[in-house]
Motif scaffolding. Structure first.
Motif, short mmCIF file in Angstrom:
data_model
loop_
_atom_site.label_atom_id
_atom_site.label_comp_id
_atom_site.label_asym_id
_atom_site.label_seq_id
_atom_site.Cartn_x
_atom_site.Cartn_y
_atom_site.Cartn_z
N HIS A 1 0.84 -1.20 0.00
CA HIS A 1 0.00 0.00 0.00
C HIS A 1 0.87 1.25 0.00
CE1 HIS A 1 0.63 -1.11 4.25
NE2 HIS A 1 0.68 0.18 4.47
N LEU A 2 0.31 2.34 -0.52
CA LEU A 2 1.01 3.62 -0.52
C LEU A 2 0.96 4.22 0.86
CD1 LEU A 2 -0.27 5.08 -3.91
CD2 LEU A 2 1.93 3.99 -3.44
N GLY A 3 2.01 4.95 1.23
CA GLY A 3 2.07 5.56 2.54
C GLY A 3 3.05 6.70 2.57
N LEU A 4 3.45 7.08 3.76
CA LEU A 4 4.34 8.22 3.94
C LEU A 4 5.81 7.84 3.89
CD1 LEU A 4 2.39 10.01 6.80
CD2 LEU A 4 2.37 10.55 4.35
N GLN A 5 6.09 6.55 4.07
CA GLN A 5 7.48 6.12 4.10
C GLN A 5 7.64 4.78 3.39
OE1 GLN A 5 8.40 5.70 8.24
NE2 GLN A 5 6.97 4.04 8.56
N ASN A 6 8.88 4.43 3.12
CA ASN A 6 9.19 3.12 2.55
C ASN A 6 9.55 2.19 3.71
OD1 ASN A 6 8.97 3.86 -0.25
ND2 ASN A 6 10.85 5.01 0.02
N SER A 7 8.72 1.18 3.93
CA SER A 7 9.01 0.26 5.03
C SER A 7 8.43 -1.11 4.71
CB SER A 7 8.42 0.78 6.35
OG SER A 7 7.00 0.77 6.29
N ILE A 8 8.94 -2.11 5.42
CA ILE A 8 8.46 -3.48 5.27
C ILE A 8 8.49 -4.14 6.63
CG2 ILE A 8 10.72 -4.46 4.70
CD1 ILE A 8 9.17 -6.21 2.58
N ARG A 9 7.43 -4.90 6.93
CA ARG A 9 7.38 -5.62 8.20
C ARG A 9 6.51 -6.85 8.04
NH1 ARG A 9 2.60 -4.76 10.86
NH2 ARG A 9 1.35 -3.05 10.03
N ARG A 10 6.72 -7.77 8.95
CA ARG A 10 5.99 -9.03 8.97
C ARG A 10 5.07 -9.03 10.17
NH1 ARG A 10 9.38 -14.45 9.69
NH2 ARG A 10 10.56 -13.01 10.93
N SER A 11 3.84 -9.48 9.96
CA SER A 11 2.91 -9.64 11.08
C SER A 11 1.98 -10.79 10.75
CB SER A 11 2.11 -8.34 11.30
OG SER A 11 1.23 -8.50 12.39
N GLY A 12 1.90 -11.77 11.65
CA GLY A 12 1.11 -12.95 11.36
C GLY A 12 1.63 -13.62 10.10
N GLN A 13 0.74 -13.90 9.16
CA GLN A 13 1.15 -14.52 7.89
C GLN A 13 1.12 -13.50 6.75
OE1 GLN A 13 2.53 -17.28 9.57
NE2 GLN A 13 2.33 -17.97 7.47
N THR A 14 1.35 -12.23 7.09
CA THR A 14 1.32 -11.15 6.10
C THR A 14 2.61 -10.35 6.17
OG1 THR A 14 -1.09 -11.00 6.37
CG2 THR A 14 -0.01 -9.15 5.26
N VAL A 15 3.10 -9.96 5.00
CA VAL A 15 4.21 -9.01 4.90
C VAL A 15 3.61 -7.70 4.41
CG1 VAL A 15 6.33 -8.40 3.68
CG2 VAL A 15 5.96 -10.76 4.45
N PHE A 16 3.75 -6.66 5.22
CA PHE A 16 3.22 -5.35 4.87
C PHE A 16 4.34 -4.49 4.29
CE2 PHE A 16 0.47 -6.95 8.22
CZ PHE A 16 -0.78 -6.69 7.69
N MET A 17 4.10 -4.00 3.08
CA MET A 17 5.07 -3.14 2.41
C MET A 17 4.40 -1.78 2.20
SD MET A 17 7.04 -3.72 -1.26
CE MET A 17 7.97 -5.16 -0.76
N GLU A 18 4.94 -0.76 2.85
CA GLU A 18 4.43 0.60 2.69
C GLU A 18 5.38 1.34 1.77
OE1 GLU A 18 3.78 4.62 5.36
OE2 GLU A 18 3.59 2.69 6.35
N LEU A 19 4.82 2.00 0.78
CA LEU A 19 5.64 2.66 -0.23
C LEU A 19 5.30 4.14 -0.37
CD1 LEU A 19 5.35 -0.07 -2.98
CD2 LEU A 19 7.41 0.45 -1.68
N ALA A 20 6.29 4.98 -0.14
CA ALA A 20 6.17 6.39 -0.51
C ALA A 20 6.66 6.53 -1.95
CB ALA A 20 7.00 7.26 0.44
#
Length: 162
Positions: free
Chosen positions: A20-39
């Protein structure tokens, strides 16, 4: 391509990628999902974040594998290798016996421990035999009789190496 909804493997386990688009570039794992935030929604940034995730996972997985494999060489005065990792395009690991360095491919972090252990053992066997002679493969087989099956199991994960 690292798109929303893709399946990623981490340590042999499947994860859904949530991009998903966001304010910063980041990646994290939670449960069985990898969340990638992209500025910066570019393929290069997605790749960079993915590599960062694999590298952080490798920092735990590779030393743990080394700890499991080293006892298989007890009594042989095997050096305590310097362990490194990097993204490699054509090999899973490398060993520089004279310098005491073992380098693991960062992409191995997508694979289960059993496969990582196979590659680690392969590289450690180069301290005994610097080539791929029959003596080298004998050293592998003595320590890990199922190494061929483990090597074959790697193919399941190859499509996920971006």
């Amino acid at each position: 391509t690292l798109s929303d909804g893709d399946t990623l493997y981490l340590a042999g386990q499947p994860y859904k990628l949530d991009v998903h688009l966001g304010l910063q570039n980041s990646i994290r794992r939670s449960g069985q999902t990898v969340f990638m935030e992209l500025a910066d929604d570019t393929p290069v940034m997605k790749q960079k974040l993915y590599h960062k995730l694999l590298q952080s996972l490798g920092k735990k997985l590779f030393p743990a594998s080394l700890s499991r494999m080293q006892p298989l060489f007890d009594g042989l005065a095997l050096p305590d290798p310097v362990l490194k990792q990097r993204v490699m395009r054509s090999r899973w690991g490398s060993c520089m016996p004279l310098k005491g360095i073992v380098t693991m491919n960062t992409y191995l972090a997508i694979m289960p421990e059993a496969i990582i252990d196979h590659v680690m053992l392969h590289e450690l066997c180069h301290f005994l035999q610097p080539n791929h002679s029959c003596h080298f493969y004998d050293a592998m087989t003595i320590r890990m009789p199922d190494w061929k099956a483990r090597r074959q199991a790697m193919t399941k994960y190859l499509p996920y190496c971006v």
